[in-house]
Design a protein around this motif. Structure first.
Motif, PDB file in Angstrom:
ATOM      1  N   SER A   1      67.569  98.083  60.539  1.00 22.88           N
ATOM      2  CA  SER A   1      67.618  96.993  59.564  1.00 22.88           C
ATOM      3  C   SER A   1      68.015  97.590  58.219  1.00 22.88           C
ATOM      4  O   SER A   1      67.817  98.778  57.965  1.00 22.88           O
ATOM      5  CB  SER A   1      66.275  96.261  59.461  1.00 22.88           C
ATOM      6  OG  SER A   1      65.251  97.143  59.055  1.00 22.88           O
ATOM      7  N   LEU A   2      68.591  96.744  57.377  1.00 27.44           N
ATOM      8  CA  LEU A   2      69.155  97.210  56.110  1.00 27.44           C
ATOM      9  C   LEU A   2      68.690  96.281  54.997  1.00 27.44           C
ATOM     10  O   LEU A   2      68.767  95.060  55.128  1.00 27.44           O
ATOM     11  CB  LEU A   2      70.680  97.226  56.230  1.00 27.44           C
ATOM     12  CG  LEU A   2      71.549  97.658  55.062  1.00 27.44           C
ATOM     13  CD1 LEU A   2      72.888  98.180  55.587  1.00 27.44           C
ATOM     14  CD2 LEU A   2      71.806  96.506  54.103  1.00 27.44           C
ATOM     15  N   ASN A   3      68.201  96.879  53.910  1.00 22.53           N
ATOM     16  CA  ASN A   3      67.752  96.105  52.757  1.00 22.53           C
ATOM     17  C   ASN A   3      68.491  96.614  51.527  1.00 22.53           C
ATOM     18  O   ASN A   3      68.383  97.787  51.163  1.00 22.53           O
ATOM     19  CB  ASN A   3      66.236  96.246  52.570  1.00 22.53           C
ATOM     20  CG  ASN A   3      65.707  95.397  51.431  1.00 22.53           C
ATOM     21  OD1 ASN A   3      66.061  95.591  50.283  1.00 22.53           O
ATOM     22  ND2 ASN A   3      64.837  94.447  51.753  1.00 22.53           N
TER      23      ASN A   3
ATOM     24  N   THR B   1      76.462  99.337  68.160  1.00 21.66           N
ATOM     25  CA  THR B   1      75.064  99.186  67.737  1.00 21.66           C
ATOM     26  C   THR B   1      74.573  97.778  68.055  1.00 21.66           C
ATOM     27  O   THR B   1      75.352  96.832  68.114  1.00 21.66           O
ATOM     28  CB  THR B   1      74.901  99.452  66.234  1.00 21.66           C
ATOM     29  OG1 THR B   1      75.767  98.580  65.497  1.00 21.66           O
ATOM     30  CG2 THR B   1      75.242 100.897  65.901  1.00 21.66           C
ATOM     31  N   SER B   2      73.264  97.668  68.246  1.00 23.96           N
ATOM     32  CA  SER B   2      72.671  96.357  68.502  1.00 23.96           C
ATOM     33  C   SER B   2      72.618  95.571  67.190  1.00 23.96           C
ATOM     34  O   SER B   2      73.063  96.051  66.151  1.00 23.96           O
ATOM     35  CB  SER B   2      71.269  96.515  69.100  1.00 23.96           C
ATOM     36  OG  SER B   2      70.471  97.360  68.295  1.00 23.96           O
ATOM     37  N   SER B   3      72.078  94.361  67.242  1.00 21.74           N
ATOM     38  CA  SER B   3      72.074  93.501  66.052  1.00 21.74           C
ATOM     39  C   SER B   3      71.426  94.210  64.865  1.00 21.74           C
ATOM     40  O   SER B   3      70.443  94.936  65.015  1.00 21.74           O
ATOM     41  CB  SER B   3      71.349  92.190  66.344  1.00 21.74           C
ATOM     42  OG  SER B   3      69.998  92.424  66.667  1.00 21.74           O
TER      43      SER B   3
ATOM     44  N   SER C   1      69.087  92.250  54.711  1.00 21.60           N
ATOM     45  CA  SER C   1      68.564  91.496  53.575  1.00 21.60           C
ATOM     46  C   SER C   1      69.291  91.987  52.327  1.00 21.60           C
ATOM     47  O   SER C   1      69.295  93.184  52.036  1.00 21.60           O
ATOM     48  CB  SER C   1      67.047  91.716  53.429  1.00 21.60           C
ATOM     49  OG  SER C   1      66.560  91.103  52.255  1.00 21.60           O
ATOM     50  N   VAL C   2      69.945  91.060  51.612  1.00 25.95           N
ATOM     51  CA  VAL C   2      70.700  91.410  50.406  1.00 25.95           C
ATOM     52  C   VAL C   2      70.112  90.641  49.231  1.00 25.95           C
ATOM     53  O   VAL C   2      70.012  89.408  49.270  1.00 25.95           O
ATOM     54  CB  VAL C   2      72.198  91.065  50.561  1.00 25.95           C
ATOM     55  CG1 VAL C   2      72.958  91.409  49.279  1.00 25.95           C
ATOM     56  CG2 VAL C   2      72.799  91.809  51.749  1.00 25.95           C
ATOM     57  N   SER C   3      69.696  91.383  48.180  1.00 22.71           N
ATOM     58  CA  SER C   3      69.087  90.759  46.999  1.00 22.71           C
ATOM     59  C   SER C   3      69.934  91.032  45.761  1.00 22.71           C
ATOM     60  O   SER C   3      70.378  92.165  45.538  1.00 22.71           O
ATOM     61  CB  SER C   3      67.670  91.289  46.772  1.00 22.71           C
ATOM     62  OG  SER C   3      66.838  90.969  47.870  1.00 22.71           O
TER      63      SER C   3
ATOM     64  N   SER D   1      70.805  88.280  60.774  1.00 21.76           N
ATOM     65  CA  SER D   1      70.844  89.282  61.836  1.00 21.76           C
ATOM     66  C   SER D   1      72.287  89.372  62.286  1.00 21.76           C
ATOM     67  O   SER D   1      72.819  88.418  62.870  1.00 21.76           O
ATOM     68  CB  SER D   1      69.928  88.871  62.993  1.00 21.76           C
ATOM     69  OG  SER D   1      69.936  89.852  64.007  1.00 21.76           O
ATOM     70  N   LEU D   2      72.944  90.494  62.009  1.00 20.19           N
ATOM     71  CA  LEU D   2      74.387  90.600  62.186  1.00 20.19           C
ATOM     72  C   LEU D   2      74.774  91.144  63.557  1.00 20.19           C
ATOM     73  O   LEU D   2      74.236  92.132  64.033  1.00 20.19           O
ATOM     74  CB  LEU D   2      74.993  91.503  61.118  1.00 20.19           C
ATOM     75  CG  LEU D   2      74.749  91.143  59.649  1.00 20.19           C
ATOM     76  CD1 LEU D   2      75.652  91.978  58.763  1.00 20.19           C
ATOM     77  CD2 LEU D   2      74.957  89.669  59.395  1.00 20.19           C
ATOM     78  N   LEU D   3      75.749  90.453  64.165  1.00 16.84           N
ATOM     79  CA  LEU D   3      76.399  90.943  65.379  1.00 16.84           C
ATOM     80  C   LEU D   3      77.800  91.446  65.061  1.00 16.84           C
ATOM     81  O   LEU D   3      78.461  92.025  65.906  1.00 16.84           O
ATOM     82  CB  LEU D   3      76.460  89.839  66.438  1.00 16.84           C
ATOM     83  CG  LEU D   3      75.108  89.350  66.951  1.00 16.84           C
ATOM     84  CD1 LEU D   3      75.291  88.164  67.896  1.00 16.84           C
ATOM     85  CD2 LEU D   3      74.365  90.474  67.678  1.00 16.84           C
ATOM     86  N   SER D   4      78.255  91.199  63.830  1.00 21.36           N
ATOM     87  CA  SER D   4      79.563  91.663  63.379  1.00 21.36           C
ATOM     88  C   SER D   4      79.522  91.766  61.857  1.00 21.36           C
ATOM     89  O   SER D   4      78.494  91.501  61.234  1.00 21.36           O
ATOM     90  CB  SER D   4      80.663  90.690  63.826  1.00 21.36           C
ATOM     91  OG  SER D   4      80.419  89.403  63.291  1.00 21.36           O
ATOM     92  N   ASP D   5      80.645  92.152  61.245  1.00 22.37           N
ATOM     93  CA  ASP D   5      80.698  92.278  59.795  1.00 22.37           C
ATOM     94  C   ASP D   5      80.420  90.922  59.141  1.00 22.37           C
ATOM     95  O   ASP D   5      80.675  89.861  59.721  1.00 22.37           O
ATOM     96  CB  ASP D   5      82.085  92.749  59.353  1.00 22.37           C
ATOM     97  CG  ASP D   5      82.455  94.111  59.922  1.00 22.37           C
ATOM     98  OD1 ASP D   5      81.647  94.681  60.675  1.00 22.37           O
ATOM     99  OD2 ASP D   5      83.562  94.591  59.619  1.00 22.37           O
ATOM    100  N   LYS D   6      79.920  90.980  57.909  1.00 21.86           N
ATOM    101  CA  LYS D   6      79.672  89.723  57.196  1.00 21.86           C
ATOM    102  C   LYS D   6      79.712  89.955  55.697  1.00 21.86           C
ATOM    103  O   LYS D   6      79.289  90.999  55.199  1.00 21.86           O
ATOM    104  CB  LYS D   6      78.321  89.124  57.582  1.00 21.86           C
ATOM    105  CG  LYS D   6      78.007  87.812  56.854  1.00 21.86           C
ATOM    106  CD  LYS D   6      76.758  87.129  57.346  1.00 21.86           C
ATOM    107  CE  LYS D   6      76.496  85.857  56.566  1.00 21.86           C
ATOM    108  NZ  LYS D   6      75.330  85.103  57.070  1.00 21.86           N
TER     109      LYS D   6
END
Length: 573
Positions: A436-438, A547-549, A553-555, A564-569
């Motif tokens: 996960s990425l914050n 990689t899996s999903s 979270s972007v603030s 929850s990303l399955l591809s770029d966004k």
């Protein structure tokens, strides 16, 4: 002169109005009966078309479409016979909706009939009497017909735009209420309208790409994660002759490694971790830019004397193979009674005989199953389970334009975070490691937290530690101030127009006693370049293939977006 009393005047008026009401009522009742009869015919036509489609009868489809047009015209005529409803305040909206809907369907029937008259080859290609191999050959001749039909489809689109769903009656149509059926159809129709114009530019590329061309097929095993998806453990050839695919043969990649006359050198950082100065062709995909990795693979591949030359590369991963099994059903292995399903797939997923059977069955899909395959392929491309590379630059540009390639995103015009990992320990990654990425931005100061969870608990006797070389791509000119949680040496440099920070991470396996998954938090503090503007701020997140999903979270400025990303966004604020 004798005067008529007011009472008698009222009685005469009442009688007159009563007669008018009876006449109007009879007129409306007869009109509604005619509408009901015409509606039933249209219902029967649609059911007939569905039956002919299910039985793969092209002739039946054409007959059904030809019958549908006049019956829709009759339904429209019968509706106009009760146009008085359009003058009444409590029925006018219903009348107008019906009028617009029927107009739209009439236009679709006209366009569909136009296409049907010229689409025998495409119909055969879709499984109405032949295999899917002829599909690409059939498309070019059909394009002018589709262009003509687009005029009718656009008119239908405009008619549907006038329909107010609140005034669609809940009549039964093909087993569903009319409102549900209409909304579902309109969603599909809008998708078709959006896609059809693209065929005009895409078809010449498809025709050139699959007529007498050969492509390398590479199978990536994402359980050993590498920048473009995974370690390459198998290869084969997709040979197209006049648009027809020859039987697929799969080989172990180890055979190529033994024939190489050159090798690739790992980066200085990676060399310290893998303890070797040379990498084989199975690890040629060292760059997160698939174009660069594909060209590096070809450089090694063509160093082999007398090797077959191809027109590009197609990669698939194990997740794609699983998708195919779920879509087309069990795959029978030749000369045996074994059927490979999603339940026993892990035993055969690297078996060349199974992979050949899977590919040949996939490319001969017909009829209704082809629609499911198309949807599956669209999802697989989006999630980078299939990646294409073409040696021909025009084809390669089109591949990336339609999201089928793996070129690393450049000049996104936004803030950017791209993660690239290389599994160094060989542990099973795809099912065991979640990420996960914050991202938090204050002014130009950025705090990025990447959380790794190691769920490996299969065998306490084995070392389930996850080790990886991690590269983090940031906007050019970003200055990395610190990185916490890594256990190597931080390096900062520029690559592909980005500022890059890389380091080594280790995530212990799950505690076998407490069964608590082990976690690692990688915290990177960095500042964006001084000329970076946060006006109209947006953040592009690049998700690594294989990689899996990815939980994100972007603030920004007190506002937070999650997904929850399955591809770029791109996250826009």
């Amino acid at each position: 002169m004798r005067m008529i009393s007011k009472h008698k005047k009222f009685s005469c008026l009442s009688i007159f109005l009563g007669i008018i009401a009876i006449l109007i009522g009879g007129y409306l009742i007869n009109g509604m009966r005619s509408i009901s009869s015409a509606y039933d015919k249209v219902n029967q036509d649609v059911s007939y078309i569905q039956t002919q489609y299910a039985s793969h009868s092209y002739e039946g489809l054409v007959i059904g479409i030809q019958k549908l047009g006049p019956d829709l015209d009759n339904l429209h005529t019968q509706l106009h016979s009760v146009s008085l409803l359009n003058l009444l305040p409590f029925t006018s909206k219903y009348y107008q909706d019906a009028d617009n809907m029927i107009s739209g369907f009439q236009s679709i029937a006209t366009g569909a009939n136009n296409i049907a008259q010229h689409s025998a080859q495409v119909a055969n290609a879709l499984g109405f009497g032949d295999s899917t191999d002829s599909f690409l050959n059939a498309l070019p001749a059909l394009i002018p017909t589709i262009d003509n039909a687009m005029t009718d489809f656009t008119y239908a689109q405009n008619s549907f735009a006038l329909v107010d769903p609140h005034y669609i009656p809940k009549e039964t149509f093909l087993g569903k209420d009319l409102k549900t059926s209409y909304n579902s159809f309109n969603d599909s129709f809008q998708s078709v309208i959006a896609f059809l114009p693209k065929l005009d530019s895409l078809t010449p590329i498809l025709e050139r790409s699959f007529s007498n061309r050969s492509y390398l097929l590479l199978i990536q095993d994402e359980t050993t994660l590498l920048p473009t998806g995974g370690k390459i453990n198998g290869y084969g050839y997709l040979d197209f002759v006049q648009g027809k695919l020859n039987p697929i043969k799969i080989n172990a990649i180890s055979g190529l490694n033994q024939m190489l006359l050159s090798t690739t050198s790992p980066s200085v950082t990676l060399q310290a971790y893998v303890k070797t100065a040379n990498l084989g062709i199975d690890r040629a995909n060292q760059s997160p830019d698939f174009v660069t990795s594909a060209q590096q693979f070809e450089k090694l591949y063509y160093s082999i004397p007398s090797i077959e030359h191809t027109s590009g590369i197609v990669t698939i991963d194990h997740s794609f193979i699983s998708r195919v099994i779920q879509t087309i059903g069990p795959v029978s292995l030749p000369s045996s009674h074994i059927q490979v399903t999603d339940l026993n797939l892990s035993q055969y997923i690297s078996n060349p005989i199974f992979l050949e059977s899977l590919g040949n069955q996939l490319f001969n899909t017909q009829g209704d199953s082809l629609v499911s395959v198309m949807k599956m392929l669209q999802s697989a491309f989006m999630q980078k389970d299939i990646i294409l590379y073409a040696d021909d630059q025009q084809t390669e540009d089109t591949v990336n334009q339609y999201g089928l390639g793996g070129a690393f995103p450049l000049n996104t015009g936004s803030d950017f975070i791209g993660l690239s990992e290389e599994n160094l320990g060989g542990q099973k990654d795809i099912t065991d490691i979640s990420r996960s990425l914050n991202s938090q931005l204050n002014g130009l100061e950025h705090t990025l937290t990447i959380t790794y969870v190691n769920n490996y608990d299969k065998d306490p006797a084995k070392n389930g530690k996850y080790e990886a070389w991690v590269r983090i791509y940031l906007p050019s000119g970003s200055r990395v101030e610190s990185i916490l949680g890594a256990d190597g040496t931080l390096r900062a440099y520029r690559e592909m127009g980005y500022s890059v920070a890389d380091d080594h991470i280790s995530v212990p396996s799950t505690d076998s006693v407490s069964s608590t998954p082990s976690q690692l938090q990688l915290v990177i503090k960095y500042s964006l370049p001084s000329n970076f503007s946060t006006d109209g701020y947006s953040m592009y997140i690049y998700k690594q293939p294989g990689t899996s999903s990815l939980g994100v979270s972007v603030s920004f400025n007190g506002k937070t977006q999650k997904d929850s990303l399955l591809s770029d966004k791109t996250f826009s604020f």
